[in-house]
Design an enzyme around this catalytic site. Structure first.
Site, PDB file in Angstrom:
ATOM      1  N   ASP A 170      -5.847 -12.455  -5.162  1.00 35.33           N
ATOM      2  CA  ASP A 170      -4.621 -12.795  -4.451  1.00 35.33           C
ATOM      3  C   ASP A 170      -4.900 -13.269  -3.027  1.00 35.33           C
ATOM      4  OD1 ASP A 170      -3.349 -11.864  -6.694  1.00 35.33           O
ATOM      5  OD2 ASP A 170      -2.278 -10.230  -5.695  1.00 35.33           O
TER       6      ASP A 170
ATOM      7  N   HIS B   6      -8.763  -9.314  -3.682  1.00 32.56           N
ATOM      8  CA  HIS B   6      -8.207 -10.250  -2.700  1.00 32.56           C
ATOM      9  C   HIS B   6      -9.301 -11.102  -2.070  1.00 32.56           C
ATOM     10  CE1 HIS B   6      -5.070  -7.252  -3.208  1.00 32.56           C
ATOM     11  NE2 HIS B   6      -4.222  -8.134  -2.711  1.00 32.56           N
TER      12      HIS B   6
END
Length: 221
Positions: free
Chosen positions: A37, A185
């Site tokens: 992400d 991430h």
């Protein structure tokens, strides 16, 4: 305060409560999805791509439109290497805080940024992951109405608070199961360790017999 210990407890509750989201794949198959992400990031994402290429792993990326605009060449490289792309909103703002028109605009702007950066004809990118994992029934109703698929998670090691590579790897290994949907991430929060973390994780998970698949492949199992 870190909330990582709570996610394995919350996940099955949320999955039962909101079954129209993609939370995981089949528990009968040793297929898992590695997702990232908050990117693309001009430094961290290329480092991550080198690791994925080394192990011939195809992952899934949920992008912020503003980051795509800031690093279009990196976005194009991710796409050209065959990784799956989803939406994360234009800025990292929780969807429930946005009015319906603003939410729709955020998703459409992100999709347009991806199409321009990756140089493909505009098309509907179906998968959406809400920032911070936050949503309401109304959020889900809107996403389905606009023909998006909400994609959530089953393994969240909370790498964005940078607890250290060893901690993140240990959390993933402890929580992973058949069909797991893992969230890491590669953005400005947590991304500094993402290549090293992924490089440690992949061989351990391969040794356990897991097969890495994209979000689309996971959803068909």
């Amino acid at each position: 305060m870190q909330f990582a210990p709570l996610y394995p407890i919350l996940y099955p509750i949320l999955k039962r409560t909101f079954p129209n989201c993609l939370w995981s794949g089949s528990p009968q198959r040793k297929a898992i999805a590695l997702t990232f992400d908050d990117g693309p990031h001009p430094k961290y994402t290329p480092q991550l791509l080198q690791v994925l290429d080394r192990y011939n792993i195809t992952a899934s990326f949920f992008w912020l439109g503003a980051c795509v605009k800031a690093a279009p060449t990196v976005a194009r490289e991710v796409y050209q290497q065959g990784h799956w792309i989803g939406l994360h909103g234009y800025h990292h703002r929780s969807f429930p805080l946005l009015k319906p028109d603003a939410l729709k605009e955020s998703l459409e702007k992100t999709q347009d940024a991806i199409c321009q950066a990756c140089q493909f004809e505009p098309k509907h990118i179906r998968d959406v992951r809400p920032p911070n994992g936050l949503f309401t029934p109304q959020t889900l109703k809107l996403l389905h109405q606009w023909q998006y698929r909400p994609v959530m998670w089953s393994v969240v090691p909370e790498d964005w608070v940078s607890p250290g590579v060893e901690v993140v790897v240990r959390r993933v290994i402890q929580q992973v199961r058949n069909g797991s949907l893992i969230v890491l991430h590669d953005g400005y929060h947590g991304g500094e360790d993402v290549a090293q973390t992924t490089n440690r994780l992949i061989p351990q998970l391969l040794q356990q017999g897991y097969k890495f698949v994209t979000i689309e492949e996971l959803s068909t199992f």
